[in-house]
Design a protein around this motif. Structure first.
Motif, PDB file in Angstrom:
ATOM      1  N   GLN A  70       0.785  -1.178  -0.001  1.00  0.00           N
ATOM      2  CA  GLN A  70      -0.138  -0.068  -0.041  1.00  0.00           C
ATOM      3  C   GLN A  70       0.914   0.993  -0.015  1.00  0.00           C
ATOM      4  OE1 GLN A  70      -2.378   0.075   3.578  1.00  0.00           O
ATOM      5  NE2 GLN A  70      -3.414   2.378   3.104  1.00  0.00           N
ATOM      6  N   ALA A 116      -7.620  -6.926  -6.486  1.00  0.00           N
ATOM      7  CA  ALA A 116      -8.654  -6.345  -5.527  1.00  0.00           C
ATOM      8  C   ALA A 116      -8.109  -6.010  -4.061  1.00  0.00           C
ATOM      9  CB  ALA A 116      -9.713  -7.489  -5.244  1.00  0.00           C
ATOM     10  N   ARG A 117      -7.008  -6.674  -3.576  1.00  0.00           N
ATOM     11  CA  ARG A 117      -6.268  -6.380  -2.348  1.00  0.00           C
ATOM     12  C   ARG A 117      -5.990  -5.000  -2.473  1.00  0.00           C
ATOM     13  NH1 ARG A 117      -1.070  -5.788  -0.784  1.00  0.00           N
ATOM     14  NH2 ARG A 117      -0.401  -6.893  -2.834  1.00  0.00           N
ATOM     15  N   VAL A 119      -6.667  -2.338  -4.530  1.00  0.00           N
ATOM     16  CA  VAL A 119      -8.013  -1.564  -4.583  1.00  0.00           C
ATOM     17  C   VAL A 119      -8.440  -1.306  -2.926  1.00  0.00           C
ATOM     18  CG1 VAL A 119     -10.174  -1.165  -5.316  1.00  0.00           C
ATOM     19  CG2 VAL A 119      -8.612  -2.174  -6.950  1.00  0.00           C
ATOM     20  N   GLU A 120      -8.462  -2.016  -2.376  1.00  0.00           N
ATOM     21  CA  GLU A 120      -9.095  -2.048  -0.905  1.00  0.00           C
ATOM     22  C   GLU A 120      -8.245  -1.555  -0.098  1.00  0.00           C
ATOM     23  OE1 GLU A 120     -12.006  -6.267  -0.981  1.00  0.00           O
ATOM     24  OE2 GLU A 120      -9.914  -5.997  -0.229  1.00  0.00           O
ATOM     25  N   GLU A 121      -6.807  -1.524  -0.279  1.00  0.00           N
ATOM     26  CA  GLU A 121      -5.904  -0.911   0.667  1.00  0.00           C
ATOM     27  C   GLU A 121      -5.466   0.552   0.280  1.00  0.00           C
ATOM     28  OE1 GLU A 121      -3.141  -4.809   1.675  1.00  0.00           O
ATOM     29  OE2 GLU A 121      -2.186  -3.412   0.438  1.00  0.00           O
ATOM     30  N   THR A 122      -5.699   0.923  -1.156  1.00  0.00           N
ATOM     31  CA  THR A 122      -5.538   2.221  -1.433  1.00  0.00           C
ATOM     32  C   THR A 122      -6.489   3.132  -1.624  1.00  0.00           C
ATOM     33  OG1 THR A 122      -5.110   1.503  -3.963  1.00  0.00           O
ATOM     34  CG2 THR A 122      -3.112   1.459  -2.642  1.00  0.00           C
ATOM     35  N   GLN A 123      -7.775   2.695  -1.839  1.00  0.00           N
ATOM     36  CA  GLN A 123      -8.974   3.157  -1.933  1.00  0.00           C
ATOM     37  C   GLN A 123      -8.900   4.268  -3.159  1.00  0.00           C
ATOM     38  OE1 GLN A 123     -12.229   2.566  -0.558  1.00  0.00           O
ATOM     39  NE2 GLN A 123     -11.167   0.502   0.013  1.00  0.00           N
ATOM     40  N   ARG A 147     -16.083  -7.441  -4.723  1.00  0.00           N
ATOM     41  CA  ARG A 147     -15.500  -6.765  -3.738  1.00  0.00           C
ATOM     42  C   ARG A 147     -15.401  -5.135  -4.098  1.00  0.00           C
ATOM     43  NH1 ARG A 147     -10.338 -10.704  -2.512  1.00  0.00           N
ATOM     44  NH2 ARG A 147      -9.457  -8.473  -1.425  1.00  0.00           N
ATOM     45  N   LEU A 148     -15.444  -5.177  -5.339  1.00  0.00           N
ATOM     46  CA  LEU A 148     -15.395  -3.446  -5.783  1.00  0.00           C
ATOM     47  C   LEU A 148     -16.686  -2.829  -5.470  1.00  0.00           C
ATOM     48  CD1 LEU A 148     -13.909  -3.628  -9.456  1.00  0.00           C
ATOM     49  CD2 LEU A 148     -12.801  -2.820  -7.579  1.00  0.00           C
ATOM     50  N   ASN A 151     -16.873  -2.230  -1.863  1.00  0.00           N
ATOM     51  CA  ASN A 151     -16.148  -0.860  -1.441  1.00  0.00           C
ATOM     52  C   ASN A 151     -16.456   0.348  -2.112  1.00  0.00           C
ATOM     53  OD1 ASN A 151     -13.185  -1.588  -0.060  1.00  0.00           O
ATOM     54  ND2 ASN A 151     -13.848  -3.211  -1.139  1.00  0.00           N
ATOM     55  N   LYS A 180     -16.078   5.633  -7.750  1.00  0.00           N
ATOM     56  CA  LYS A 180     -16.687   5.761  -6.441  1.00  0.00           C
ATOM     57  C   LYS A 180     -17.533   7.105  -6.836  1.00  0.00           C
ATOM     58  CE  LYS A 180     -13.900   3.706  -2.925  1.00  0.00           C
ATOM     59  NZ  LYS A 180     -13.079   3.817  -1.662  1.00  0.00           N
TER      60      LYS A 180
END
Length: 367
Positions: A70, A116-117, A119-123, A147-148, A151, A180
């Protein structure tokens, strides 16, 4: 003031991108052409480093995406108003060319989950991915999109033909866009049926070369040698045809069998007035597909394949004076995201931001 003017006034830094699985830089180059500031490319193939950094205004990180942290991505996004995480996970496990040879045990399937990981860590506000159409049929893709959405992303995806977006090649790809900020989708085709770029428009003006010859001014404009038998075969080949057009004496034994008759799209010439067939990692071989030059008795050159992938004619793949590995360069070019597809993806993202900011400005003005 219109939203488009606001975007251009502030420059590319508004949208900063990181290109995962960046390869030789096709997606990065396309995004840059659309106005996205790609700051970092990540790939575990050391052969990608030179072409990526020599042609793009971005740094290259030699690392597996599964090992990227990240923190490394956060520094690449520093100062950007909008963050884009982009990439194309290796498509081989999902490709029709695998014909069932690759399954969930293949480690490359799990790289999409590493995407995907991150994406979730950096948003980031924005995500894009392209891959082979068959990926959409896999459970791993459903899990990725879920998962997207979990989030907070609005997700859209569709299978597009790259020929509809300025690529002189028939190439179907799955393109995913996620935001988003609201609904997002691909722009309308820029070169739809009837306006598609042809092989002639792309490569007809390149200097003539013979099979086995390398042009002195461009080391990548080189064509593979042909045996006497294959030279007779290509002379008997018609544009758009295959080995079925030959005299029986030229047909390979494997194609005379019942199983071989199901492979008609090999040993053929391209057609001048149509887009090229899909470029593979072995497009430089006459027998590997319909990769024969439309009129010269040879397979297309490495440079011609790059141009058909919509790379600029001067795109550098090797250092000046360095030896050219046909197999390596063919792999880099065949695996690349076509530059003009990357540009269309980038234009879709920029248009989305313009619309978001336009709505925001209208709301503020009305308040």
């Amino acid at each position: 003031m219109q939203a488009k003017e606001r975007i251009s006034d502030t420059g590319k830094a508004r949208i900063a991108g990181v290109d995962l699985f960046c390869g030789a830089g096709g997606l990065t180059r396309g995004l840059e052409k659309a106005g996205v500031n790609v700051t970092l490319g990540v790939d575990l193939d050391p052969e990608c480093e030179f072409p990526y950094e020599a042609n793009n205004d971005a740094q290259f990180l030699l690392k597996s995406v599964s090992e990227v942290s990240q923190t490394e991505l956060a520094s690449a996004f520093d100062g950007a108003q909008y963050k884009l995480l982009a990439g194309c996970a290796p498509c081989q496990p999902f490709s029709t060319y695998q014909q069932g040879k690759s399954g969930p045990s293949d480690d490359r399937w799990h790289l999409l989950m590493e995407f995907a990981r991150l994406v979730e860590e950096t948003q980031p506000e924005l995500v894009t991915m392209e891959n082979v159409p068959r990926l959409a049929e896999q459970d791993v893709f459903l899990e990725f999109t879920e998962r997207l959405e979990g989030n907070g992303f609005h997700v859209s995806f569709e299978v597009i033909n790259c020929a509809d977006y300025g690529v002189p090649q028939q190439r179907n790809r799955l393109v995913l866009l996620a935001s988003k900020l609201g609904e997002i989708k691909m722009i309308r085709p820029t070169t739809p049926q009837g306006k598609r770029k042809t092989v002639k428009q792309a490569i007809a003006k390149l200097p003539r070369i013979e099979a086995g010859e390398q042009h002195p001014k461009d080391p990548l404009h080189q064509a593979a040698k042909l045996s006497e038998l294959n030279l007779m075969r290509i002379r008997a080949s018609k544009p758009g045809g295959s080995w079925k057009d030959w005299d029986e004496s030229l047909v390979a034994d494997c194609h005379k069998k019942a199983t071989g008759k199901t492979y008609p799209s090999v040993y053929g010439r391209m057609v001048w007035d149509e887009p090229a067939p899909t470029m593979t990692t072995q497009y430089y071989g006459f027998g590997n597909g319909r990769f024969g030059h439309p009129e010269q008795d040879r397979a297309i050159s490495l440079r011609e394949g790059a141009i058909l992938q919509s790379f600029p004619k001067g795109y550098k793949f090797v250092r000046k004076g360095a030896p050219v590995s046909t197999k390596t360069i063919g792999r880099l070019i065949g695996n690349a995201v076509p530059v003009n597809l990357g540009r269309a993806i980038g234009q879709s993202i920029v248009q989305h931001i313009e619309e978001v900011e336009g709505r925001k400005a209208d709301q503020e003005e009305a308040a």
